[in-house]
Enzyme design. Structure first.
Site, PDB file in Angstrom:
ATOM      1  N   GLU A 182       4.530  -7.136  -8.486  1.00  0.00           N
ATOM      2  CA  GLU A 182       4.191  -7.205  -7.066  1.00  0.00           C
ATOM      3  C   GLU A 182       2.883  -7.974  -6.875  1.00  0.00           C
ATOM      4  OE1 GLU A 182       4.315  -4.275  -3.209  1.00  0.00           O
ATOM      5  OE2 GLU A 182       3.257  -3.558  -4.961  1.00  0.00           O
ATOM      6  N   GLY A 315      -4.640   0.218  -9.131  1.00  0.00           N
ATOM      7  CA  GLY A 315      -4.596   1.636  -9.464  1.00  0.00           C
ATOM      8  C   GLY A 315      -3.274   2.055 -10.059  1.00  0.00           C
ATOM      9  N   GLU A 318       4.475   0.931  -8.118  1.00  0.00           N
ATOM     10  CA  GLU A 318       5.583   1.844  -7.854  1.00  0.00           C
ATOM     11  C   GLU A 318       6.933   1.398  -8.377  1.00  0.00           C
ATOM     12  OE1 GLU A 318       5.180  -0.791  -4.073  1.00  0.00           O
ATOM     13  OE2 GLU A 318       3.831   0.177  -5.513  1.00  0.00           O
ATOM     14  N   ASN A 319       6.998   0.600  -9.441  1.00  0.00           N
ATOM     15  CA  ASN A 319       8.280   0.167  -9.985  1.00  0.00           C
ATOM     16  C   ASN A 319       9.277   1.325  -9.985  1.00  0.00           C
ATOM     17  OD1 ASN A 319       6.779  -2.252 -11.019  1.00  0.00           O
ATOM     18  ND2 ASN A 319       5.976  -0.730 -12.441  1.00  0.00           N
ATOM     19  N   HIS A 351       1.032   8.870  -3.887  1.00  0.00           N
ATOM     20  CA  HIS A 351       1.210   7.561  -3.246  1.00  0.00           C
ATOM     21  C   HIS A 351       2.393   6.815  -3.868  1.00  0.00           C
ATOM     22  CE1 HIS A 351      -0.579   3.856  -1.285  1.00  0.00           C
ATOM     23  NE2 HIS A 351       0.217   3.289  -2.197  1.00  0.00           N
ATOM     24  N   GLU A 352       2.416   6.741  -5.192  1.00  0.00           N
ATOM     25  CA  GLU A 352       3.465   5.969  -5.859  1.00  0.00           C
ATOM     26  C   GLU A 352       4.828   6.635  -5.731  1.00  0.00           C
ATOM     27  OE1 GLU A 352       2.625   3.047  -6.643  1.00  0.00           O
ATOM     28  OE2 GLU A 352       0.504   3.488  -6.337  1.00  0.00           O
ATOM     29  N   HIS A 355       6.361   5.851  -2.458  1.00  0.00           N
ATOM     30  CA  HIS A 355       6.947   4.514  -2.458  1.00  0.00           C
ATOM     31  C   HIS A 355       8.406   4.514  -2.910  1.00  0.00           C
ATOM     32  CE1 HIS A 355       3.953   1.683  -1.265  1.00  0.00           C
ATOM     33  NE2 HIS A 355       3.101   1.957  -2.221  1.00  0.00           N
ATOM     34  N   GLU A 374       2.753   0.252   2.302  1.00  0.00           N
ATOM     35  CA  GLU A 374       1.468   0.793   1.874  1.00  0.00           C
ATOM     36  C   GLU A 374       0.850   1.768   2.867  1.00  0.00           C
ATOM     37  OE1 GLU A 374       0.824   0.579  -1.013  1.00  0.00           O
ATOM     38  OE2 GLU A 374       1.808  -1.233  -1.732  1.00  0.00           O
TER      39      GLU A 374
END
Length: 933
Positions: A182, A315, A318-319, A351-352, A355, A374
Site C-alpha cells: 500500500e 506502524g 492491514e493485508n 485499527h488493523e 480494516h 483510514e
C-alpha cells in the site's frame, strides 16, 4: 495503514498507439522481442478500464542469499472493448516473457509450459506501466489469459517485496523477505493491475528452502519438490485489491489461538522475541470477536496472522489475513513496556483488524477517498478498545486525535478530507492527519448526532451493500440516509431526539465536512435570553485567501450539529447550524453556557464578551460542574484562540489557574502541554527572563502534583501517563528532587551493569538524566545494541538524543544514516528527536539539507518518514530568517523534483510561530512578572 472529489474517468481503448512521454528505462530490462515501430499505447497515469483482471496465479521463488527472485504470473482477464494491448503496472521488474491466450487454449499451457509465441512488451517507466502487444485482436466480452515471466531484486527500502534482517541473541544475522504494497508498490513485486478498483482473486505459490516458513493471505498446503526446495501452495483468496496481497519468507516462530467462530489467529515474531507475542494474541482474538459481533458480518477468511517485521516504516499494514507490524506496534514486554505502550499495541491491532471490514471487505474506489479506510479504522479503535479493554481508558485519547487534526486543519496549507491524488507521491501524501484524525473526528460527530445504534446500523448496511466491492463517499451517505428512512427498532432512538433528523439532507451536510478544508469557529454571545451564533473558518495564521468551496458563494460554510449545556438544566441541547449566523433561545435565567458538549463536534468555540470570564470563574468555583472532557476542550480552545490572536494569552492562562484543584489527568496534561510548548519555544530562542520565570511558575504552581508522583508503574493507564510526562518535564526544568531521584536510580542501574530493572514509566526520564554524562551515554548506547525490546530501545534513543553534547548528537545522526546500529526505520525519529533538543535543532536541519537525496532514496517522496522529517526539523523555527532559509531550501529541492504538500505545511507552522511570538510574548512576560511577584 492512512481528498476535492475525483471523478473516475471512463477510459476507452485506443486504436492508434500513443507515444510515451519518456523512452523506456534501460535498467528495466529489454523486452523479449524487438518492438520495432510500436510505441506505448497509453498516456495516462490511471490504467484503462477495458481490461479487467479476474484471477491471478502467481508463483514466486525468492533467494535469500542472492537477494533476488524469479516469478511467473497467469492473469485471467475480461476484455470490455476490442483492443490489441494489455496495459498493466510494472515497476523495476524485468519481464522476460509474455504471451496472451484465449480461454480455450489457456488450460493447455499448464501442461506444456509457456507457449512459444512470445509477444512484445513496452515499458513506460515514469508511469510505472508495461504494455503487451497482441497481433490478434482481443475481443470485447471474451476472457483471456496473460502469461508473464519476470525477475527482480528484493527491494532495499520498505516498499514492495523487500529484504529485512534481524540479529539473534547470539549475534547471528538472519535474512527474511516481506512485502508492503500500500498504496502503489504491488507493481514492484509482480506485474499487476495496481489500482484499488481492480479487485481479483489470487492463488499464490512460493518456493523456498525447508529451513524457512512462507506466509501469505490464505492457508497453505506444502509440497516437497526435491531435497532443497519445497513449494507452499496457498488457497485462492477472496476478491481483493492488489495492495492487500502479502507474502513473507522467514524463520519466525508463532503462537496461536482460535476465536469462537473458528478463525485461527497466530502471532509471528523472531524466535528470541516469541515471549513478547502473548498479549497481542489475546488482544487480537478478543478484538476480532468484537468486530464480528459489531458488524454482524463474519470475518471471511479461515485464518488471521499478525507478524512483527524487524524493518518496517509505518506502524502496521492491514493485508487481508496477514497483517504486518513494526515490532513496537505488536510486541509487548511487561518488563520494559509502559501503560501507554500497552494501549498503543492494543489500538494498532484494533485499527488493523477494523480494516478487515473497512478497507478490505469494502474498499474505496480511488485513493481520494482513502479516509473511508483510514478514518473508519482510526475511529473504530476507540469503539472497539473501549468495549473490550475498558481499563485502558481509550476514550481519554479521542480528544487528542481531534486536537491533532485541528492543529493542521487550522493552517492555510490544509486540504479537504477527500482530495485529488493521481501520482504515487500524491497518493502517499494522502495518508495524513486529515484522512486519519479528521476522518475519525467527523465520524465521531456524525455518530453522536445520529445516535450510536443508528450509526452502527448504517455502517452495517454500507458494508453489506458493497461487500467485496468498492465505494465512494456518496455510497456511505446513501447507506446512512437509507437507515434513517427504514422502519426498524432503531428509530425508537430517533423519536427521543429533535425532529431535525427526519428531514436531514445527510449528503449536503457531510459534503461540507468532506469536500471542504478547514475547521469552523463558532462564536457565541449572550443577548438577553438568546444565544447569538456565528460561524467562520478558523485560521491560526492569516485570513483565508484561497477560493471558497464551490457552491458556497459567501465563503466557508458548514452544517454544524451544535450541542450545548447550561447551568439551568443537565440536558444536552442540540441545534443544526447551517447559516453564517443564527440564534437559539436559552432563557434569561441562564448563568453560563458551554457549547460543543464533550467536544462531540469538530469545531472550536469562542465566547464573546464576558463569556470566557464567566467560564473561568466557573472552573475556579466548581470545576466539576463541567465534565473532564469539557474542561479539556475549554483549555484547548482558549490556547488555540491565543495563537490566532483572537484571545489574549493572559485570559487563557487565567483559565487554567484552576488546575491546582484538578484531579483528572486529561485536563491536567492538556494545560501542562501548552505551558511546556511555551517553555520550549522561549528556551530555544534564548529569552532568559521569560524562560526562568516560566520555569519558576510551572514548578511552583504544579509542585504538589509533581512531588506527589511515585517512581513506579502503579495506577491506571492515564495515571501512569501523567507520571511519565510530569516527571520528564520536571527533570527537564531542573527540578532538584526530580533530578536527584533520577541520578540516584541511574547510578544504581550503571552499578548493576545495566541489569537493574527500572520502572517502565520512569525509565526514559532516568536514562535522559544519565545520558548527560559521557559514561552514561556510552553505557546506554551499548545497552541499545543488545536490547531485544524495541520499545525499550526507543526510550534509550530518546535519552541519547537529549544530550547537550553536539558531538554526540552528530554521532547519533551518523549511526542512523548508516543503518547498522540504529535501523533505518528509526532514522526519521532520530532526526526529529535531535531537532527537539535546543542544542540540536540547527544540527538536525543542516543534516537534512546535506543528506536530502539520501533520505529520499531511503524513504521515498511522500512517505510518512519524509513528512515527519520535514515537519519535525522545522517545527521549532520562529524567525523570519529561519522561514527564509527553509523557503530557499524547499525551492531548491522542488527544482530537483521534490514537490510535496508538506513543505507548505512546514512554512505555515513557522509563520504560526512567528505570529505567536509577535502576538503573545509581551503579554506573557507581563503576566509572569505579575505572577512571580
Amino acid at each position: 495503514m492512512v481528498w476535492v472529489r475525483l471523478v473516475v474517468l471512463g477510459l476507452l481503448s485506443l486504436a492508434i498507439p500513443l507515444q510515451a512521454s519518456e523512452p523506456p528505462n534501460p535498467t528495466a530490462g529489454p523486452p523479449p522481442l524487438d518492438t520495432g515501430s510500436l510505441s506505448f499505447p497509453w498516456s495516462r497515469l490511471r490504467l484503462p478500464g477495458y481490461i479487467v483482471p479476474l484471477h491471478y496465479h502467481l508463483v514466486l521463488h525468492p533467494n535469500l542469499t542472492t537477494l533476488s527472485y524469479t516469478g511467473t504470473v497467469r492473469i485471467e482477464l475480461r476484455v470490455e472493448n476490442n483492443t490489441n494491448w494489455v496495459v498493466l503496472h510494472s515497476n523495476r521488474l524485468r519481464i522476460t516473457w509474455a504471451t496472451v491466450l484465449d480461454q480455450n487454449l489457456a488450460p493447455l499451457s499448464d501442461r506444456v509450459g509457456f507457449p512459444l509465441n512470445a509477444l512484445p512488451v513496452l515499458h513506460h517507466p515514469t508511469h510505472e506501466q508495461a504494455a503487451v502487444f497482441s497481433p490478434k485482436i482481443l475481443s470485447c466480452g471474451q476472457k483471456y489469459f496473460l502469461f508473464l515471466e519476470f525477475e527482480a531484486e528484493l527491494e532495499e527500502g520498505f516498499y514492495g517485496f523487500y529484504k529485512s534482517s534481524y540479529r539473534t541473541s547470539s549475534g547471528e544475522t538472519r535474512i527474511l523477505a516481506s512485502t508492503h504494497f500500500e498504496p502503489t508498490s504491488a507493481r514492484t513485486a509482480f506485474p499487476c493491475f495496481d489500482e484499488p478498483s481492480f479487485k481479483a482473486n489470487y492463488t499464490i505459490s512460493i518456493r523456498r528452502s525447508p529451513a524457512h516458513t512462507a506466509l501469505s493471505n490464505m492457508p497453505v498446503k506444502t509440497v516437497v519438490l526435491d531435497d532443497v526446495l519445497v513449494e507452499d501452495r496457498f488457497t485462492a483468496s477472496v476478491r481483493m485489491s492488489s495492495y492487500l496481497v502479502a507474502f513473507i519468507v522467514c524463520d519466525f516462530s508463532s503462537v496461536s489461538e482460535t476465536t469462537a467462530s473458528g478463525v485461527k489467529v497466530s502471532v509471528y515474531a523472531a524466535p528470541d522475541k516469541l515471549q513478547q507475542t502473548h498479549y497481542a494474541l489475546k488482544a487480537a482474538v478478543k478484538l476480532l470477536e468484537f468486530y464480528e459481533e459489531y458488524f454482524n458480518i463474519n470475518y471471511p477468511l479461515p485464518k488471521q496472522d499478525l507478524v512483527a517485521i524487524p524493518d518496517f516504516q509505518s506502524g502496521a499494514m492491514e493485508n487481508w489475513g496477514l497483517i504486518t507490524f513494526r515490532e513496537t506496534s505488536l510486541l509487548y514486554d511487561p518488563a520494559t513496556s509502559t501503560g501507554s505502550d500497552r494501549l498503543w499495541v492494543t489500538k494498532v491491532i484494533a485499527h488493523e483488524l477494523a480494516h478487515q471490514w473497512f478497507g478490505n471487505l469494502v474498499t474505496m474506489e480511488w485513493w481520494n477517498d482513502i479516509w473511508l479506510n483510514e478514518g473508519f479504522a482510526n475511529y473504530m479503535e476507540y469503539i472497539s478498545v473501549e468495549a473490550t479493554y475498558p481499563e485502558l481508558q481509550v476514550e481519554d485519547y479521542l480528544l487528542n486525535t481531534c486536537f491533532a487534526a485541528i492543529s493542521q486543519d487550522s493552517l492555510n496549507s490544509s486540504r479537504p478530507i477527500s482530495s485529488a491524488a493521481e501520482s504515487p507521491t500524491q497518493i502517499k501524501e494522502m495518508f495524513d492527519t486529515m484522512s486519519y484524525n479528521k476522518g475519525a473526528c467527523v465520524l465521531h460527530m456524525l455518530r453522536q448526532y445520529m445516535t450510536d445504534k443508528v450509526f452502527q446500523s448504517g455502517i452495517v448496511r454500507y458494508l453489506r451493500r458493497y461487500i467485496y466491492g468498492n465505494a465512494r463517499n456518496q455510497d456511505l451517505w446513501d447507506s446512512l440516509a437509507n437507515t434513517l428512512n427504514t422502519p426498524s427498532t432503531v428509530h425508537l432512538h430517533i423519536k427521543k431526539m429533535t425532529n431535525c433528523l427526519k428531514h436531514l439532507d445527510l449528503t449536503t451536510m457531510m459534503n461540507t465536512w468532506i469536500l471542504q478544508k478547514g475547521v469552523p469557529l463558532v462564536t457565541v454571545a449572550r443577548q438577553g435570553s438568546r444565544l447569538l451564533l456565528k460561524q467562520e473558518r478558523f485560521l491560526r495564521t492569516t485570513h483565508p485567501s484561497d477560493p471558497a468551496w464551490p457552491g458556497l458563494q459567501q465563503g466557508y460554510l458548514w452544517h454544524i450539529p451544535l450541542t450545548y449545556r447550561t447551568d439551568s438544566s443537565p440536558s444536552i441541547h442540540r441545534h443544526l447550524l447551517t447559516t453564517p449566523t443564527d440564534s437559539v433561545e436559552v432563557g434569561e435565567e441562564v448563568g453560563w453556557v458551554k457549547v460543543n458538549v464533550d467536544m462531540a463536534g469538530y469545531y472550536l468555540v469562542h465566547y464573546d464578551g464576558s463569556g470566557w470570564d464567566v467560564l473561568t470563574q466557573l472552573l475556579k468555583d466548581n470545576h466539576t460542574a463541567l465534565s473532564y472532557m469539557d474542561r479539556t476542550h475549554l483549555i484547548h480552545n482558549a490556547f488555540q484562540l491565543t495563537t490566532a490572536g483572537r484571545l489574549s494569552i493572559n485570559k487563557a492562562l487565567d483559565l487554567i489557574g484552576y488546575l491546582q484543584s484538578e484531579s483528572h489527568t486529561v485536563p491536567l496534561l492538556e494545560g501542562l502541554a501548552h505551558l511546556e510548548a511555551f517553555y520550549r519555544m522561549v528556551e530555544r530562542i534564548d529569552i532568559p527572563d521569560i524562560t526562568q520565570n516560566l520555569r519558576t511558575y510551572i514548578l511552583g504552581y504544579f509542585r504538589s502534583v509533581i512531588d506527589g508522583q511515585t517512581w513506579s508503574d502503579k495506577g491506571s493507564v492515564s495515571e501512569r501517563r501523567l507520571r511519565s510526562e510530569l516527571l520528564s518535564l520536571a527533570c527537564h526544568l531542573e527540578h532538584r528532587p526530580c533530578m536527584e531521584q533520577a541520578k540516584h536510580r541511574f547510578t544504581r542501574w550503571l552499578d548493576s551493569n545495566s541489569t537493574l530493572r527500572l520502572p517502565a514509566d520512569v525509565t526514559e526520564t532516568v536514562y535522559s538524566i544519565g545520558a548527560q554524562e559521557d559514561r552514561g551515554w556510552e553505557a546506554l548506547l551499548n545497552t541499545y545494541t543488545r536490547s531485544l525490546s524495541e520499545t525499550h530501545k526507543d526510550k534509550i534513543l530518546s535519552a541519547l538524543a537529549s544530550s547537550q553534547d553536539t558531538n554526540k548528537l552528530h554521532r547519533l545522526l551518523e549511526l542512523g544514516l548508516e543503518g547498522h546500529v540504529i535501523r533505518t526505520q528509526d532514522l526519521d525519529s532520530v532526526i526529529v528527536m535531535v531537532a527537539r533538543n535546543p542544542r540540536g535543532h540547527h544540527l538536525a536541519w543542516s543534516y537534512v539539507q546535506k543528506h536530502w537525496s539520501t533520505l529520499v532514496e531511503k524513504f521515498q517522496l511522500g512517505s510518512f518518514s519524509i513528512r515527519n522529517i520535514i515537519i519535525g526539523t522545522t517545527a521549532q523555527f520562529s524567525s523570519t530568517e529561519e522561514l527564509s532559509e527553509v523557503r530557499v531550501f524547499f525551492e531548491s529541492i522542488r527544482k530537483q523534483g521534490s514537490q510535496l504538500r508538506v513543505m507548505q505545511v512546514a512554512m505555515d507552522n513557522i509563520q504560526k510561530n512567528i505570529l505567536w511570538l509577535q502576538r503573545n510574548l509581551g503579554t506573557l512576560r507581563s503576566w509572569l512578572d505579575q505572577g512571580i511577584v
